[in-house]
Design a protein around this motif. Structure first.
Motif, PDB file in Angstrom:
ATOM      1  N   SER A  51       0.843  -1.191   0.000  1.00 35.68           N
ATOM      2  CA  SER A  51       0.000   0.000   0.000  1.00 35.68           C
ATOM      3  C   SER A  51       0.880   1.242   0.000  1.00 35.68           C
ATOM      4  CB  SER A  51      -0.951   0.009   1.202  1.00 35.68           C
ATOM      5  OG  SER A  51      -0.262   0.247   2.414  1.00 35.68           O
ATOM      6  N   SER A  52       0.282   2.344  -0.421  1.00 31.84           N
ATOM      7  CA  SER A  52       1.017   3.607  -0.415  1.00 31.84           C
ATOM      8  C   SER A  52       0.034   4.764  -0.326  1.00 31.84           C
ATOM      9  CB  SER A  52       1.878   3.749  -1.678  1.00 31.84           C
ATOM     10  OG  SER A  52       1.086   4.045  -2.808  1.00 31.84           O
ATOM     11  N   LEU A  53       0.564   5.925  -0.016  1.00 33.05           N
ATOM     12  CA  LEU A  53      -0.211   7.142  -0.114  1.00 33.05           C
ATOM     13  C   LEU A  53      -0.463   7.439  -1.588  1.00 33.05           C
ATOM     14  CD1 LEU A  53       1.686   9.311   2.505  1.00 33.05           C
ATOM     15  CD2 LEU A  53      -0.603   8.345   2.755  1.00 33.05           C
ATOM     16  N   ALA A  54      -1.546   8.094  -1.873  1.00 32.23           N
ATOM     17  CA  ALA A  54      -1.888   8.397  -3.269  1.00 32.23           C
ATOM     18  C   ALA A  54      -1.273   9.721  -3.690  1.00 32.23           C
ATOM     19  CB  ALA A  54      -3.399   8.436  -3.437  1.00 32.23           C
ATOM     20  N   LEU A  55       0.017   9.801  -3.547  1.00 29.82           N
ATOM     21  CA  LEU A  55       0.758  10.992  -3.958  1.00 29.82           C
ATOM     22  C   LEU A  55       1.880  10.547  -4.879  1.00 29.82           C
ATOM     23  CD1 LEU A  55       1.051  12.717  -0.467  1.00 29.82           C
ATOM     24  CD2 LEU A  55      -0.490  13.353  -2.336  1.00 29.82           C
ATOM     25  N   ARG A  56       2.284  11.440  -5.748  1.00 27.48           N
ATOM     26  CA  ARG A  56       3.325  11.077  -6.710  1.00 27.48           C
ATOM     27  C   ARG A  56       4.594  10.632  -6.016  1.00 27.48           C
ATOM     28  NH1 ARG A  56       2.027  16.429 -10.168  1.00 27.48           N
ATOM     29  NH2 ARG A  56       0.280  15.589 -11.352  1.00 27.48           N
ATOM     30  N   GLY A  57       5.123   9.535  -6.510  1.00 29.17           N
ATOM     31  CA  GLY A  57       6.418   9.086  -6.050  1.00 29.17           C
ATOM     32  C   GLY A  57       6.454   8.482  -4.667  1.00 29.17           C
ATOM     33  N   THR A 100      12.534   5.497 -19.381  1.00 24.31           N
ATOM     34  CA  THR A 100      11.263   6.198 -19.229  1.00 24.31           C
ATOM     35  C   THR A 100      11.217   7.351 -20.190  1.00 24.31           C
ATOM     36  OG1 THR A 100       9.821   7.399 -17.708  1.00 24.31           O
ATOM     37  CG2 THR A 100      12.187   7.603 -17.341  1.00 24.31           C
ATOM     38  N   ARG A 101       9.998   7.739 -20.601  1.00 18.93           N
ATOM     39  CA  ARG A 101       9.838   8.898 -21.468  1.00 18.93           C
ATOM     40  C   ARG A 101       9.462  10.129 -20.651  1.00 18.93           C
ATOM     41  NH1 ARG A 101       6.540   6.410 -26.699  1.00 18.93           N
ATOM     42  NH2 ARG A 101       8.179   4.971 -27.364  1.00 18.93           N
ATOM     43  N   ASP A 102       9.134   9.919 -19.381  1.00 18.02           N
ATOM     44  CA  ASP A 102       8.752  11.040 -18.547  1.00 18.02           C
ATOM     45  C   ASP A 102       9.987  11.850 -18.138  1.00 18.02           C
ATOM     46  OD1 ASP A 102       5.856  10.133 -16.498  1.00 18.02           O
ATOM     47  OD2 ASP A 102       6.107  10.470 -18.643  1.00 18.02           O
ATOM     48  N   THR A 103       9.790  13.121 -17.913  1.00 17.13           N
ATOM     49  CA  THR A 103      10.873  13.950 -17.391  1.00 17.13           C
ATOM     50  C   THR A 103      10.822  13.979 -15.868  1.00 17.13           C
ATOM     51  OG1 THR A 103       9.475  15.899 -17.642  1.00 17.13           O
ATOM     52  CG2 THR A 103      11.013  15.394 -19.435  1.00 17.13           C
ATOM     53  N   THR A 104       9.674  13.645 -15.322  1.00 15.28           N
ATOM     54  CA  THR A 104       9.534  13.539 -13.872  1.00 15.28           C
ATOM     55  C   THR A 104       9.247  12.097 -13.512  1.00 15.28           C
ATOM     56  OG1 THR A 104       8.651  15.780 -13.706  1.00 15.28           O
ATOM     57  CG2 THR A 104       8.302  14.314 -11.823  1.00 15.28           C
ATOM     58  N   TYR A 105      10.076  11.527 -12.681  1.00 17.34           N
ATOM     59  CA  TYR A 105       9.902  10.133 -12.293  1.00 17.34           C
ATOM     60  C   TYR A 105      10.623   9.901 -10.969  1.00 17.34           C
ATOM     61  CZ  TYR A 105      14.423  10.024 -14.686  1.00 17.34           C
ATOM     62  OH  TYR A 105      15.698  10.308 -15.100  1.00 17.34           O
ATOM     63  N   TYR A 106      10.412   8.728 -10.422  1.00 17.44           N
ATOM     64  CA  TYR A 106      10.956   8.400  -9.106  1.00 17.44           C
ATOM     65  C   TYR A 106      11.602   7.024  -9.170  1.00 17.44           C
ATOM     66  CZ  TYR A 106       7.783  12.165  -7.924  1.00 17.44           C
ATOM     67  OH  TYR A 106       7.136  13.368  -7.890  1.00 17.44           O
ATOM     68  N   LEU A 107      12.706   6.904  -8.489  1.00 14.72           N
ATOM     69  CA  LEU A 107      13.447   5.649  -8.451  1.00 14.72           C
ATOM     70  C   LEU A 107      13.542   5.154  -7.019  1.00 14.72           C
ATOM     71  CD1 LEU A 107      16.212   6.823 -10.878  1.00 14.72           C
ATOM     72  CD2 LEU A 107      14.577   4.996 -11.364  1.00 14.72           C
ATOM     73  N   PHE A 108      13.508   3.853  -6.868  1.00  9.87           N
ATOM     74  CA  PHE A 108      13.481   3.243  -5.538  1.00  9.87           C
ATOM     75  C   PHE A 108      14.419   2.034  -5.499  1.00  9.87           C
ATOM     76  CE2 PHE A 108       9.426   5.272  -4.344  1.00  9.87           C
ATOM     77  CZ  PHE A 108       8.898   5.553  -5.602  1.00  9.87           C
ATOM     78  N   PHE A 156      15.896  -5.092  -5.190  1.00 14.54           N
ATOM     79  CA  PHE A 156      15.100  -4.698  -6.340  1.00 14.54           C
ATOM     80  C   PHE A 156      15.187  -3.190  -6.539  1.00 14.54           C
ATOM     81  CE2 PHE A 156      12.901  -8.588  -7.321  1.00 14.54           C
ATOM     82  CZ  PHE A 156      12.845  -9.279  -6.125  1.00 14.54           C
ATOM     83  N   CYS A 157      15.385  -2.806  -7.776  1.00 13.83           N
ATOM     84  CA  CYS A 157      15.308  -1.405  -8.185  1.00 13.83           C
ATOM     85  C   CYS A 157      13.924  -1.214  -8.817  1.00 13.83           C
ATOM     86  CB  CYS A 157      16.419  -1.116  -9.197  1.00 13.83           C
ATOM     87  SG  CYS A 157      16.491   0.573  -9.796  1.00 13.83           S
ATOM     88  N   ALA A 158      13.322  -0.042  -8.635  1.00 15.18           N
ATOM     89  CA  ALA A 158      11.985   0.196  -9.177  1.00 15.18           C
ATOM     90  C   ALA A 158      11.860   1.625  -9.674  1.00 15.18           C
ATOM     91  CB  ALA A 158      10.919  -0.098  -8.116  1.00 15.18           C
ATOM     92  N   LEU A 159      10.920   1.813 -10.597  1.00 15.03           N
ATOM     93  CA  LEU A 159      10.694   3.107 -11.227  1.00 15.03           C
ATOM     94  C   LEU A 159       9.200   3.425 -11.181  1.00 15.03           C
ATOM     95  CD1 LEU A 159      11.398   5.453 -13.317  1.00 15.03           C
ATOM     96  CD2 LEU A 159      11.020   3.747 -15.089  1.00 15.03           C
ATOM     97  N   SER A 160       8.880   4.655 -10.804  1.00  8.15           N
ATOM     98  CA  SER A 160       7.498   5.130 -10.842  1.00  8.15           C
ATOM     99  C   SER A 160       7.456   6.418 -11.640  1.00  8.15           C
ATOM    100  CB  SER A 160       6.990   5.370  -9.420  1.00  8.15           C
ATOM    101  OG  SER A 160       5.691   5.928  -9.440  1.00  8.15           O
ATOM    102  N   ASN A 186       1.832   2.378 -12.973  1.00 11.42           N
ATOM    103  CA  ASN A 186       3.093   2.328 -13.690  1.00 11.42           C
ATOM    104  C   ASN A 186       4.289   2.286 -12.754  1.00 11.42           C
ATOM    105  OD1 ASN A 186       1.741   2.438 -16.122  1.00 11.42           O
ATOM    106  ND2 ASN A 186       1.799   4.650 -16.171  1.00 11.42           N
ATOM    107  N   PHE A 187       4.175   1.488 -11.707  1.00  6.20           N
ATOM    108  CA  PHE A 187       5.276   1.267 -10.783  1.00  6.20           C
ATOM    109  C   PHE A 187       5.923  -0.041 -11.229  1.00  6.20           C
ATOM    110  CE2 PHE A 187       7.546   0.797  -6.883  1.00  6.20           C
ATOM    111  CZ  PHE A 187       7.424   1.984  -6.163  1.00  6.20           C
ATOM    112  N   VAL A 188       7.141   0.057 -11.780  1.00  7.99           N
ATOM    113  CA  VAL A 188       7.784  -1.112 -12.377  1.00  7.99           C
ATOM    114  C   VAL A 188       9.002  -1.530 -11.579  1.00  7.99           C
ATOM    115  CG1 VAL A 188       8.992  -1.949 -14.414  1.00  7.99           C
ATOM    116  CG2 VAL A 188       6.962  -0.534 -14.679  1.00  7.99           C
ATOM    117  N   PHE A 189       9.090  -2.818 -11.281  1.00  3.10           N
ATOM    118  CA  PHE A 189      10.243  -3.358 -10.569  1.00  3.10           C
ATOM    119  C   PHE A 189      11.204  -4.026 -11.550  1.00  3.10           C
ATOM    120  CE2 PHE A 189       9.380  -3.064  -6.037  1.00  3.10           C
ATOM    121  CZ  PHE A 189       8.037  -2.737  -6.018  1.00  3.10           C
ATOM    122  N   GLY A 190      12.486  -3.934 -11.256  1.00  2.80           N
ATOM    123  CA  GLY A 190      13.471  -4.720 -11.978  1.00  2.80           C
ATOM    124  C   GLY A 190      13.411  -6.166 -11.520  1.00  2.80           C
TER     125      GLY A 190
END
Lengths: 114, 115
Positions: free
Chosen positions: A94-100, B27-35, B91-95, B102-106
């Motif tokens: 689960s997560s918060l519904a916020l970006r990232g 990714t094609r987005d300019t804003t994204y997050y890595l985990f 695991f590395c992941a991208l959102s 669109n939360f993708v795990f390696g």
């Protein structure tokens, strides 16, 4: 507890039976995900719930799989007419519904189909 | 479409060695997050770190450090002076820039630290 809670921890059942797996997300988390992880493998996305929006079911492997989320909180993943290839660990996050926002995972349900 | 690649399937090191786990993303987005997540033998997935695409500053947390380079689309993870307790699948992941989809795990890298 404050984390994601899944039950049961382990489930052993005979081929052809139906099973229900439960996930209780972190309070306040409106986004909920189900994944499947086969032995030694990565995470396979199954389904995603966000608030009252229609769920993203694009990862469900067959129509034997379904999931619901009641009252925007607890979710149940149901597998009908189980097959041996359904044996895996089923993880809920689960997560918060916020970006990232990071997903927070439960300990999973280990499902074994005999 | 977004994608995360972890080319190293398995790595074995001896305790106290440094080790780097590679992660390359698309990714094609300019804003994204890595985990990065850690999955020890007990099975639970533990969140380690999140970076957003606008912050390329490297981060250090104890023996862990992360090197984010947009020019090479990489987000590598280094463990310094590894310990047996570091043995796990990582695991590395991208959102991408949306509200959770669109939360993708390696595929993960299995690290074994030998005593």
């Amino acid at each position: 507890g404050a984390g994601v809670s899944q039950s049961p921890s382990n489930k052993v059942t005979e081929k052809g039976k139906d099973v229900e797996l439960r996930c209780d997300p972190i309070s306040g988390h409106t986004a909920l995900y189900w994944y499947r992880q086969s032995l030694g493998q990565g995470l396979e996305f199954l389904i995603y719930f966000q608030g009252n929006s229609a769920p993203d079911k694009s990862g469900l492997p067959s129509d034997r799989f379904s999931a619901e989320r009641t009252g925007g909180s607890v979710s149940t993943l149901t597998i009908q007419r189980t097959q041996q290839e359904d044996s895996a660990v089923y993880l809920c996050a689960s997560s918060l519904a916020l970006r990232g926002q990071p997903q927070h995972f439960g300990d999973g349900t280990r499902l074994s189909i005999l | 479409a977004q994608k995360v690649t972890q080319a190293q399937t398995e790595i074995s090191v001896v305790e106290k060695e440094d080790v780097t786990l590679d992660c390359v993303y698309e990714t094609r987005d300019t804003t994204y997050y890595l985990f990065w997540y850690k999955q020890p033998p007990s099975g639970e997935l533990v969140f380690l770190i999140r970076r957003n695409s606008f912050d390329e500053q490297n981060e250090i947390s104890g023996r862990y450090s992360w090197n984010f380079q947009k020019s090479t689309s990489s987000f590598n993870f280094t463990i310094t002076a590894s310990q047996v307790v570091d043995s796990a699948v990582y695991f590395c992941a991208l959102s991408e820039n949306n509200y959770g989809q669109n939360f993708v795990f390696g595929p993960g890298t299995r690290l074994s630290v030998l005593p």
